[in-house]
Design an enzyme around this catalytic site. Structure first.
Site, PDB file in Angstrom:
ATOM      1  N   ARG B   8       0.837  -1.213   0.000  1.00 56.18           N
ATOM      2  CA  ARG B   8       0.000   0.000   0.000  1.00 56.18           C
ATOM      3  C   ARG B   8       0.871   1.263   0.000  1.00 56.18           C
ATOM      4  O   ARG B   8       0.473   2.296  -0.535  1.00 56.18           O
ATOM      5  CB  ARG B   8      -0.968   0.000   1.190  1.00 56.18           C
ATOM      6  CG  ARG B   8      -0.281   0.076   2.533  1.00 56.18           C
ATOM      7  CD  ARG B   8      -1.272   0.051   3.690  1.00 56.18           C
ATOM      8  NE  ARG B   8      -0.577  -0.212   4.938  1.00 56.18           N
ATOM      9  CZ  ARG B   8      -0.701   0.524   6.042  1.00 56.18           C
ATOM     10  NH1 ARG B   8      -1.500   1.570   6.060  1.00 56.18           N
ATOM     11  NH2 ARG B   8      -0.036   0.217   7.130  1.00 56.18           N
ATOM     12  N   SER B  35      -4.914   5.282   5.501  1.00 54.66           N
ATOM     13  CA  SER B  35      -4.539   3.867   5.545  1.00 54.66           C
ATOM     14  C   SER B  35      -4.264   3.287   4.164  1.00 54.66           C
ATOM     15  O   SER B  35      -3.340   2.509   3.976  1.00 54.66           O
ATOM     16  CB  SER B  35      -5.660   3.051   6.196  1.00 54.66           C
ATOM     17  OG  SER B  35      -5.909   3.526   7.494  1.00 54.66           O
ATOM     18  N   GLU B  56     -19.045   2.713   0.425  1.00 59.27           N
ATOM     19  CA  GLU B  56     -18.247   2.076  -0.627  1.00 59.27           C
ATOM     20  C   GLU B  56     -19.046   1.792  -1.892  1.00 59.27           C
ATOM     21  O   GLU B  56     -18.525   1.870  -3.004  1.00 59.27           O
ATOM     22  CB  GLU B  56     -17.642   0.768  -0.094  1.00 59.27           C
ATOM     23  CG  GLU B  56     -16.687   0.948   1.076  1.00 59.27           C
ATOM     24  CD  GLU B  56     -17.391   1.140   2.422  1.00 59.27           C
ATOM     25  OE1 GLU B  56     -18.622   0.943   2.496  1.00 59.27           O
ATOM     26  OE2 GLU B  56     -16.705   1.497   3.399  1.00 59.27           O
ATOM     27  N   PHE B  81     -14.295  -4.386   2.109  1.00 61.71           N
ATOM     28  CA  PHE B  81     -15.454  -3.561   1.742  1.00 61.71           C
ATOM     29  C   PHE B  81     -15.522  -3.334   0.228  1.00 61.71           C
ATOM     30  O   PHE B  81     -16.607  -3.167  -0.325  1.00 61.71           O
ATOM     31  CB  PHE B  81     -15.409  -2.246   2.513  1.00 61.71           C
ATOM     32  CG  PHE B  81     -15.113  -2.454   3.973  1.00 61.71           C
ATOM     33  CD1 PHE B  81     -15.863  -3.366   4.715  1.00 61.71           C
ATOM     34  CD2 PHE B  81     -14.043  -1.825   4.592  1.00 61.71           C
ATOM     35  CE1 PHE B  81     -15.572  -3.610   6.053  1.00 61.71           C
ATOM     36  CE2 PHE B  81     -13.748  -2.066   5.925  1.00 61.71           C
ATOM     37  CZ  PHE B  81     -14.509  -2.958   6.661  1.00 61.71           C
ATOM     38  N   HIS B 107      -5.202  -3.697   2.753  1.00 59.56           N
ATOM     39  CA  HIS B 107      -5.495  -4.426   3.992  1.00 59.56           C
ATOM     40  C   HIS B 107      -6.158  -5.773   3.716  1.00 59.56           C
ATOM     41  O   HIS B 107      -7.111  -6.171   4.394  1.00 59.56           O
ATOM     42  CB  HIS B 107      -6.342  -3.577   4.940  1.00 59.56           C
ATOM     43  CG  HIS B 107      -5.617  -2.355   5.440  1.00 59.56           C
ATOM     44  ND1 HIS B 107      -5.203  -1.345   4.599  1.00 59.56           N
ATOM     45  CD2 HIS B 107      -5.228  -1.993   6.682  1.00 59.56           C
ATOM     46  CE1 HIS B 107      -4.586  -0.413   5.309  1.00 59.56           C
ATOM     47  NE2 HIS B 107      -4.578  -0.781   6.568  1.00 59.56           N
ATOM     48  N   ASP B 115      -6.811  -6.053  13.878  1.00 60.27           N
ATOM     49  CA  ASP B 115      -8.209  -5.650  13.656  1.00 60.27           C
ATOM     50  C   ASP B 115      -9.153  -6.855  13.658  1.00 60.27           C
ATOM     51  O   ASP B 115     -10.355  -6.719  13.882  1.00 60.27           O
ATOM     52  CB  ASP B 115      -8.361  -4.884  12.339  1.00 60.27           C
ATOM     53  CG  ASP B 115      -8.045  -3.409  12.493  1.00 60.27           C
ATOM     54  OD1 ASP B 115      -7.844  -2.970  13.645  1.00 60.27           O
ATOM     55  OD2 ASP B 115      -7.993  -2.693  11.475  1.00 60.27           O
ATOM     56  N   ARG B 165      -1.396  -4.509   4.140  1.00 64.47           N
ATOM     57  CA  ARG B 165      -1.125  -3.528   5.189  1.00 64.47           C
ATOM     58  C   ARG B 165       0.319  -3.617   5.681  1.00 64.47           C
ATOM     59  O   ARG B 165       0.974  -2.604   5.894  1.00 64.47           O
ATOM     60  CB  ARG B 165      -2.055  -3.789   6.381  1.00 64.47           C
ATOM     61  CG  ARG B 165      -1.666  -3.020   7.608  1.00 64.47           C
ATOM     62  CD  ARG B 165      -2.588  -3.291   8.795  1.00 64.47           C
ATOM     63  NE  ARG B 165      -2.064  -2.627   9.980  1.00 64.47           N
ATOM     64  CZ  ARG B 165      -1.499  -3.265  11.005  1.00 64.47           C
ATOM     65  NH1 ARG B 165      -1.418  -4.575  11.004  1.00 64.47           N
ATOM     66  NH2 ARG B 165      -1.038  -2.591  12.038  1.00 64.47           N
TER      67      ARG B 165
END
Lengths: 272, 313
Positions: B8, B35, B56, B81, B107, B115, B165
């Site tokens: 990322r 993020s 989204e 998402f 992610h 998470d 991530r």
């Protein structure tokens, strides 16, 4: 202004809706007939378009978010000269350019493939945003069903249209009060439609969706409104123009038989 | 150059370069620009960055409208998402119109870590590769991510790019990354006994395993399958024929992902022994990325064991 010519055009559009859905043996006549006047107003006066040059740079665009009403859009496009009227007979048949829910890239004038409710409105937000970014004159119109307002993405899209001040976006809600399972009010209440859109930052105009004077006036007001998107909440009748289809949820997604189709065409002043 | 970088991070950096090269590139995000690293693009090109908030579905709908108006659109959120919540919009609006939208989803996989399960996607490659015309890319390190993203933006049509991530080691540099071609598997190590086909961050695990196995005299071929679709069938068939056995490894469910895609090719062309390393039909949980990889069987040691299983067959 004399609205007779638009009323006549709308009747022709309605006749072609009946004929094409009859030929197809399936389809959605009720919600096509309810938005036929709005569709006629857009294609024959309101929108800056050119059937000879369907991809004209600064054209206005219409996204039929209630994609099941595409028989109305096909009929209006054919009447406006985008493709031969003869082709309307091929609706929903294998190999046809007239898919059961419109697919872009097949016949000119279809700006977006729709059918899955709510998505067309969201896409129209992106189109309006692009026009703003590029300082283009083109306006974007989206026709939504009332039942369609039950989709969450509609309100996500509404929020973003308002956030980005998309005054070049004009939504029209074809408020015929009915959806597949019955009345909106029984299935899932969408009222108060006007207050909901107002709360989401829209310029809201309520009209009779079968009255051309009111339809054109609403489009004028929408164009004059700066800094916020407009929604025209158009009260309509499902199946408008055909006595036995009017206000009947059962005609949402059912084709008429030959006898019914003949009667409908007759009532609309057309020739079988 | 640091020895590690999250894919990322590479995305954020390359977006700044691409923004200068493509005046029609716009970037969208759904409240995760810090993020996903799209915020790096926003710093330089604020007028071409649009936040759509935590919505989204509408972001991917609007992305379609922008793309149908001539924009190249990179639209980012977490992989869960993007591929999950917005699946039907990606299918019906982006896929069906073949819109020029790049779904750059970060992610992904177990390495989201702490998470926990609600954010750990193991289904995205499976979902995305079923959409006709969708290109599906899963870069393995920072350098290859940059190169693949350049190629993704240069091509016309919808793409799903899976980004991670956690920082992962580099094994490409700027020069070697230039050899990478979208749609072509990249052989990182030649070998004749068994082929390890890896994707994403599992490529570095595969290389580690291959080194250990080499000490024992097991000669592993390692292929970086950065493009899941269109899948490089030739390199798979060649590997099946020349090495007789294939181990696939992915930070994704073994149902529907790289393993399944490879099996589809071998089963119909050149049946061979297969072993799949990946998430085994279960949800994840909170933990450090490394601890989770170990617990759920996605490490070099799991690949090492899998190769031994194959060698005994």
């Amino acid at each position: 202004m004399d609205y007779k010519q638009f009323e006549e055009l709308a009747s022709k559009v309605r006749v072609d809706i009946i004929k094409s859905v009859f030929e197809a043996g399936s389809g959605h006549p009720g919600g096509s007939l309810s938005c036929a006047d709005i569709m006629t107003a857009l294609y024959f006066k309101e929108m800056n378009i050119d059937p000879e040059n369907p991809l004209m740079e600064d054209r206005d665009r219409l996204v039929l978010s209630k994609g099941h009403a595409c028989p109305a859009q096909y009929a209006a496009l054919a009447e406006r000269g985008y493709f031969p009227k003869e082709e309307l007979k091929t609706l929903r048949k294998l190999g046809s350019r007239l898919q059961g829910h419109a697919k872009m890239g097949l016949v000119p004038g279809i700006e977006m493939s729709t059918g899955s409710l709510g998505q067309g409105f969201s896409v129209s937000v992106g189109m309006a945003l692009a026009n703003k970014l590029d300082n283009k004159e083109g306006r974007v119109y989206a026709i939504l069903g009332d039942g369609e307002l039950q989709e969450g993405i509609v309100w996500e899209a509404a929020m973003s249209a308002s956030h980005y001040h998309l005054d070049n976006l004009c939504a029209v809600v074809d408020w015929n009060g009915l959806q597949i399972d019955g009345k909106n009010d029984d299935v899932m209440t969408v009222r108060p439609i006007e207050d909901k859109f107002r709360a989401f930052g829209f310029n809201v105009i309520s009209i009779n969706g079968h009255d051309f004077a009111e339809i054109f006036d609403a489009f004028d007001q929408a164009r004059a409104c700066k800094g916020q998107p407009t929604v025209i909440v158009a009260s309509t009748h499902k199946g408008h123009g055909v006595s036995f289809m009017e206000d009947q949820a059962g005609w949402h997604g059912k084709a008429p038989n030959e006898e019914q189709a003949k009667q409908a065409v007759e009532e609309l002043g057309g020739e079988w | 150059m640091a020895d590690k970088m999250a894919t990322r991070e590479a995305y954020g950096k390359v977006l700044q370069e691409l923004g200068a090269e493509y005046p029609n590139l716009v970037v969208l995000d759904a409240d995760l620009s810090g993020s996903t690293k799209t915020g790096e693009f926003k710093k330089v090109f604020p007028e071409r960055f649009f936040n759509f908030g935590i919505a989204e579905q509408n972001m991917y709908g609007a992305a379609t409208g922008l793309a149908l108006s001539g924009k190249i659109v990179c639209a980012s959120t977490f992989a869960m998402f993007a591929s999950g919540r917005a699946f039907e919009i990606i299918r019906n609006s982006i896929g069906y119109t073949h819109a020029n939208v790049k779904v750059c989803a970060t992610h992904a996989g177990i390495t989201v870590g702490e998470d926990g399960a609600s954010h750990q996607t193991f289904e995205d490659l499976a979902l995305m590769r079923t959409i006709p015309g969708m290109t599906v890319v899963n870069p393995s390190d920072g350098a290859s991510a940059k190169e693949l993203l350049r190629q993704v933006v240069a091509m016309e049509g919808p793409c799903y790019v899976r980004l991670g991530r956690a920082a992962v080691p580099f094994f490409y540099d700027e020069e070697s990354a230039k050899e990478i071609k979208l749609g072509k598997g990249n052989t990182l190590r030649e070998g004749k006994d068994v082929t390890i086909i890896a994707t994403g961050i599992m490529v570095s695990e595969a290389m580690k395993a291959a080194e250990e196995l080499a000490i024992e005299g097991i000669d592993c071929r390692v292929i970086d399958m950065h493009t899941i679709k269109p899948l490089d069938e030739d390199i798979i068939i060649k590997a099946a024929k020349e090495t007789g056995a294939i181990l696939t490894c992915e930070e994704h469910s073994i149902i529907g992902g790289l393993g399944s895609a490879v099996a589809e090719v071998t089963a119909t062309n050149c049946p061979c022994q297969l072993y799949m390393v990946g998430q085994r039909d279960t949800f994840g949980e909170s933990g450090s990325p490394e601890a989770l990889k170990a617990k759920y069987g996605m490490t070099a040691s799991d690949i090492y064991k899998g190769v031994h299983v194959l060698m005994k067959k």
